[in-house]
Design a protein around this motif. Structure first.
Motif, short mmCIF file in Angstrom:
data_model
loop_
_atom_site.label_atom_id
_atom_site.label_comp_id
_atom_site.label_asym_id
_atom_site.label_seq_id
_atom_site.Cartn_x
_atom_site.Cartn_y
_atom_site.Cartn_z
N SER A 1 36.46 -31.83 32.98
CA SER A 1 37.30 -32.85 33.60
C SER A 1 36.53 -34.17 33.64
O SER A 1 35.39 -34.21 34.12
N ARG B 1 28.44 -26.81 33.49
CA ARG B 1 29.43 -25.73 33.43
C ARG B 1 30.01 -25.62 32.03
O ARG B 1 30.24 -24.52 31.53
N GLU C 1 34.05 -35.79 36.08
CA GLU C 1 34.65 -35.82 37.42
C GLU C 1 33.68 -35.24 38.44
O GLU C 1 33.60 -35.72 39.57
N GLU C 2 32.93 -34.22 38.04
CA GLU C 2 31.92 -33.60 38.91
C GLU C 2 30.58 -33.64 38.19
O GLU C 2 30.50 -33.41 36.99
N ALA C 3 29.52 -33.87 38.94
CA ALA C 3 28.17 -33.95 38.36
C ALA C 3 27.81 -32.68 37.60
O ALA C 3 27.12 -32.72 36.59
N GLY D 1 29.82 -30.77 35.97
CA GLY D 1 30.76 -30.49 34.89
C GLY D 1 30.12 -30.24 33.54
O GLY D 1 30.44 -29.26 32.86
N ARG E 1 42.43 -39.56 34.69
CA ARG E 1 41.71 -38.30 34.72
C ARG E 1 42.22 -37.47 33.56
O ARG E 1 43.42 -37.50 33.24
#
Length: 167
Positions: free
Chosen positions: A142, A128, A121-123, A125, A158
Motif C-alpha cells: 500500500s 512485508r 503507507e506503513e514503514a 510495508g 492511496r
C-alpha cells in the motif's frame, strides 16, 4: 510505435549494487507507456523511501485553467507503479506490477506547476512485501501519493500495488 497486445521489452536491470538512472528510466517509461510523454514530468528523484516527480501543469489543464482530476489521478497511480517497479529493480527483480486498487481525495485546486511524492503507507510495508515475495512469490504493498502545489496539499491518493508471480 506500440502495438495493442504486444508487451514492451523490459528495461535491463541495473548492475548489482547500483540504482536505475532516473533519466534512463523515464525515457524507457515514455516508450513503454506512450501517455507518459504527455504528462509534463520534469524530474524524478528519490529521497529515502519516497519517490518524487516534479511536473508542469500545462499538459494537465482542465476547462477551468486548473489541474484536470483525471490526469492527476492517472499520475498518482503511475507514480505508485514506478515506486514499486523501482523498489523491485533495486533488489534485482524484474517483475510485473499492477495497480489493484486506487483512491483519490481532491483537497484544493492545482493552480501551478506541482510535485508528487509517493511513499509506503506503513514503514514496515516494504519489509512485508519482501517477506511475501520470498515466501509466496507474489505480494502487495500500500502506497500513499501526495500532490503539492507550493505549500498546499491539493491531492492525497492511496493505492495497492500487486507484484505478480514470475511467469
Amino acid at each position: 510505435m506500440r502495438e495493442v497486445g504486444i508487451p514492451h521489452p523490459r528495461l535491463p536491470l541495473p548492475s548489482p549494487g547500483s540504482e536505475d538512472d532516473p533519466a534512463a528510466f523515464l525515457a524507457w517509461l515514455g516508450q513503454a507507456i506512450p501517455t507518459v510523454a504527455h504528462l509534463g514530468i520534469r524530474e524524478m528523484y528519490r529521497d529515502g523511501d519516497a519517490l518524487h516527480w516534479s511536473l508542469a501543469l500545462t499538459p494537465s489543464l482542465n476547462d477551468k485553467g486548473t489541474g484536470f482530476g483525471g490526469a492527476l489521478a492517472a499520475q498518482t497511480t503511475l507514480l505508485g507503479w514506478c515506486w514499486t517497479t523501482l523498489w523491485l529493480r533495486r533488489r534485482g527483480l524484474s517483475r510485473d506490477v499492477v495497480v489493484a486498487e486506487a483512491t483519490q481525495r481532491f483537497l484544493a485546486p492545482v493552480t501551478g506547476d506541482y510535485r508528487l511524492e509517493c511513499l509506503p503507507e506503513e514503514a514496515a510495508g516494504p519489509e512485508r512485501l519482501a517477506a511475501r515475495l520470498a515466501d509466496k512469490g507474489r505480494g502487495r504493498i500500500s502506497l500513499v501519493q501526495r500532490l503539492w502545489c507550493g505549500d498546499t496539499l491539493c491531492l492525497e491518493a492511496r493505492g495497492d500495488y500487486a507484484v505478480l508471480p514470475e511467469t
